[in-house]
Design a protein around this motif. Structure first.
Motif, short mmCIF file in Angstrom:
data_model
loop_
_atom_site.label_atom_id
_atom_site.label_comp_id
_atom_site.label_asym_id
_atom_site.label_seq_id
_atom_site.Cartn_x
_atom_site.Cartn_y
_atom_site.Cartn_z
N ASP A 236 0.81 -1.21 0.00
CA ASP A 236 0.00 0.00 0.00
C ASP A 236 0.85 1.27 0.00
N GLY A 237 2.16 1.10 0.04
CA GLY A 237 3.05 2.25 0.09
C GLY A 237 3.25 2.79 1.49
N GLU A 238 2.71 2.10 2.49
CA GLU A 238 2.82 2.54 3.88
C GLU A 238 4.13 2.06 4.49
N ILE A 239 4.80 2.96 5.18
CA ILE A 239 6.03 2.64 5.89
C ILE A 239 5.65 2.34 7.34
N GLY A 240 6.03 1.16 7.82
CA GLY A 240 5.53 0.69 9.11
C GLY A 240 6.03 1.47 10.30
N TYR A 241 7.22 2.02 10.23
CA TYR A 241 7.75 2.78 11.36
C TYR A 241 7.78 4.27 11.00
N ASP A 242 8.23 5.09 11.91
CA ASP A 242 8.21 6.54 11.72
C ASP A 242 9.45 6.98 10.94
N SER A 243 9.44 6.73 9.65
CA SER A 243 10.59 7.07 8.81
C SER A 243 10.85 8.58 8.79
N GLN A 244 12.13 8.92 8.71
CA GLN A 244 12.53 10.32 8.63
C GLN A 244 12.92 10.74 7.22
N VAL A 245 12.73 9.86 6.23
CA VAL A 245 13.03 10.23 4.85
C VAL A 245 12.09 11.36 4.44
N PRO A 246 12.64 12.49 3.96
CA PRO A 246 11.80 13.68 3.70
C PRO A 246 10.59 13.42 2.80
N LEU A 247 10.78 12.70 1.69
CA LEU A 247 9.66 12.48 0.79
C LEU A 247 8.59 11.61 1.46
N ALA A 248 9.01 10.66 2.26
CA ALA A 248 8.04 9.80 2.97
C ALA A 248 7.16 10.65 3.88
N ARG A 249 7.73 11.61 4.56
CA ARG A 249 6.96 12.46 5.46
C ARG A 249 6.10 13.45 4.67
N GLU A 250 6.64 13.91 3.54
CA GLU A 250 5.90 14.87 2.71
C GLU A 250 4.61 14.26 2.17
N ASN A 319 7.55 4.32 -11.48
CA ASN A 319 8.40 4.10 -12.64
C ASN A 319 9.82 3.73 -12.22
N PRO A 320 10.27 2.51 -12.49
CA PRO A 320 11.62 2.11 -12.09
C PRO A 320 12.73 2.83 -12.85
N ALA A 321 12.37 3.54 -13.93
CA ALA A 321 13.38 4.30 -14.67
C ALA A 321 13.53 5.72 -14.16
N ASN A 322 12.66 6.13 -13.24
CA ASN A 322 12.69 7.51 -12.73
C ASN A 322 13.66 7.60 -11.54
N GLN A 323 14.61 8.52 -11.62
CA GLN A 323 15.63 8.60 -10.59
C GLN A 323 15.07 9.04 -9.25
N TYR A 328 14.09 7.53 -3.69
CA TYR A 328 13.18 7.40 -2.55
C TYR A 328 13.32 6.03 -1.91
N ASN A 329 13.30 4.99 -2.72
CA ASN A 329 13.43 3.64 -2.19
C ASN A 329 14.83 3.40 -1.62
N THR A 330 15.84 3.92 -2.28
CA THR A 330 17.21 3.75 -1.77
C THR A 330 17.39 4.45 -0.44
N GLN A 331 16.78 5.62 -0.27
CA GLN A 331 16.87 6.33 1.00
C GLN A 331 16.19 5.54 2.12
N LEU A 332 15.07 4.92 1.81
CA LEU A 332 14.40 4.08 2.79
C LEU A 332 15.26 2.86 3.15
N ALA A 333 15.86 2.26 2.12
CA ALA A 333 16.71 1.09 2.35
C ALA A 333 17.92 1.45 3.21
N THR A 334 18.52 2.58 2.91
CA THR A 334 19.70 3.01 3.67
C THR A 334 19.33 3.35 5.10
N GLU A 335 18.19 4.02 5.26
CA GLU A 335 17.73 4.36 6.61
C GLU A 335 17.51 3.10 7.44
N ALA A 336 16.85 2.11 6.84
CA ALA A 336 16.56 0.87 7.57
C ALA A 336 17.84 0.11 7.90
N ALA A 337 18.78 0.08 6.95
CA ALA A 337 20.05 -0.59 7.21
C ALA A 337 20.81 0.11 8.33
#
Length: 513
Positions: A236-250, A319-323, A328-337
């Motif tokens: 659903d595009g929902e992030i389970g925890y309180d992510s601090q990634v700017p776009l996620a909060r926006e 779109n997987p071709a859109n940077q 956005y996904n990479t920032q979430l992955a890095t934050e979680a790691a």
């Protein structure tokens, strides 16, 4: 004594001296040779960088190894021909040739042409703990400078080098330059040995529910599982925890259903690994917010530029071709790691089903399969830097039909530590792998499909960690059916697995014995 002969001699000498001085004063200045130092070691394209200027270029001749060198005169410049010289020693001479009655004034440059690049090699690099430093060894015979992943390293006189990186990257890139400027490069993938896992899937809301969380914790206490897969971002595009990634909060994606720090501390305290499942390109929250804000290129589109609609919804697939989507996904992955998730396991790391003739991926360069692979490559070093492994969940059909959803298993296997195929028996059609009803044959369909996955994933050094079916569809699935799949994985050399049940309920009997 008659003074006239003496006077005549003095006058004659003065005239001759003046003539010589006048002649020397008119002599052109020595030519200026630039771009080539005496004794230089250079490549065969040396003349591309050399320039010769003179006060009177018509008075200058150029000689290469004693033979006239044809030049073109432009103003006070002598333009050298674009020759490619053979390897070995050479001499370039700029000679003043007009006043032959006087000693010549030569400007000489001796140099050596070397077009042979350094000989480079890298020893295989393996890592068993992504939190620990890794040592890189190799050789670069003939190199003057060696660069490893953007940083210069010291080289011994015999070309050997050794350097330690603070954590294992996804790959090691070596670049070596010799005195002449020849460049040699090579790259090796770091073989990160995943420790293996026996885990179960948990959604964010399931983890927040004591009624669902406690039975899973009991499985861990009883030693039946050693891993919990916990959703970071779901379908659903929902992030389970309180992510601090700017776009996620926006866009309002960070829901805070569970406390990531508390969950990680609890599970790690029990010696349980935590895999963060991150649904990449099926993302209704990002898709809807992007479309409404005019960022249409973030979405997969129809041929006429509308948002792609599918069985998942009208504004669903990004779109997987859109940077921006990738970042956005990479920032979430890095934050979680960085928080401490042991693995980042991407799901829906693909394009939507449907004909490419009717589909647009704005900004796509190459194929959709290449876009997916590039996205994973963007993530590997980012999550490795925080000590996390990278995995990719893939459709079972991708093993034989990679273009159907843009999942090229051999290519993806070069960019991830493991591939997690969803080989649920209920998802195979009649006739697949020679089985009339794959759902009724959990062992056989699992064994046959995983044999293919193991071969293809191995091409890039990835291991295979299968998703197995722990739910019922047309046929009831209980402990026997789940154990049959686990046995089939084991027969293919896979002691790792993840069980999927959307309801997050698991029968201990399926894991015991």
């Amino acid at each position: 004594m008659d003074p006239r002969p003496v006077l005549l001699a003095v006058l004659t000498g003065a005239l001759l001296t003046g003539a010589v001085q006048t002649g020397l004063a008119a002599r052109p200045a020595a030519p200026l040779v630039q771009g080539l130092a005496n004794g230089a070691v250079t490549t065969s394209a040396v003349f591309d960088q050399v320039s010769v200027t003179a006060h009177d270029p018509n008075a200058v001749r150029l000689l290469l190894d004693g033979k006239p060198l044809p030049v073109v005169r432009e103003g006070n410049r002598l333009v050298l021909p674009k020759l490619r010289l053979p390897e070995g020693p050479h001499t370039l001479t700029a000679r003043l040739g007009r006043l032959e009655a006087f000693p010549q004034s030569d400007v000489t440059r001796t140099f050596t042409v070397d077009d042979t690049p350094p000989q480079v090699s890298l020893a295989p690099v393996e890592a068993t703990d992504l939190h620990e430093p890794v040592t890189v060894r190799g050789s670069a015979s003939g190199a003057q400078r060696v660069n490893i992943n953007g940083s210069e390293v010291n080289v011994d006189p015999d070309g050997a080098f050794s350097t330690t990186l603070p954590s294992p990257p996804g790959s090691i890139a070596l670049s070596a330059v010799d005195e002449a400027g020849n460049v040699a490069s090579t790259e090796v993938t770091v073989q990160a040995h995943h420790p293996g896992m026996r885990g179960v899937h948990m959604t964010a809301l399931a983890w927040a529910s004591p009624a669902l969380r406690e039975p899973v914790l009991q499985l861990a206490r009883d030693g039946l599982i050693d891993t919990v897969e916990l959703d970071i971002k779901d379908e659903d595009g929902e992030i389970g925890y309180d992510s601090q990634v700017p776009l996620a909060r926006e866009i309002g994606a960070a829901k805070g259903y569970y406390d990531a720090r508390a969950a990680l501390d609890e599970l790690h305290g029990m010696k349980i690994r935590v895999v963060g499942r991150l649904v990449a390109f099926r993302d209704p929250i990002l898709a809807r917010a992007s479309w409404d804000s005019g960022h249409h290129d973030r979405l997969v589109q129809t041929a006429d530029g509308q948002a792609w609609a599918s069985g998942y919804g009208d504004y669903t697939f990004t779109n997987p071709a859109n940077q921006e989507v990738r970042d956005y996904n990479t920032q979430l992955a890095t934050e979680a790691a960085a928080l401490g998730f042991d693995d980042i396991l991407y799901d829906y790391v693909r394009r939507p089903e449907g004909s490419l003739d009717r589909m647009r991926l704005p900004g796509l360069q190459g194929t959709p399969e290449q876009a997916i692979t590039e996205f994973l490559a963007q993530n590997r070093d980012a999550v490795h830097a925080h000590g996390a492994f990278l995995g990719a969940s893939v459709f079972g059909i991708a093993i034989t039909r990679p273009t159907q959803i843009a999942q090229d298993i051999p290519a993806m296997s070069h960019e991830v530590d493991y591939v997690a195929p969803m080989v649920y028996p209920s998802h195979w059609g009649a006739g697949e792998y020679g089985l009339d009803d794959p759902e009724a044959a959990p062992h056989d369909i699992t064994a046959r499909s995983l044999a293919d996955f193991a071969k293809q994933a191995r091409q890039g050094g990835a291991v295979t960690v299968p998703w197995l079916q722990a739910f019922s569809m047309h046929i009831p699935y209980g402990p026997a059916e789940i154990k049959a799949q686990i046995a089939a994985a084991h027969e293919n050399g896979m002691d790792s697995f993840l069980l999927w049940n959307a309801a997050c309920r698991y029968d201990p009997a399926a894991l015991g014995g």
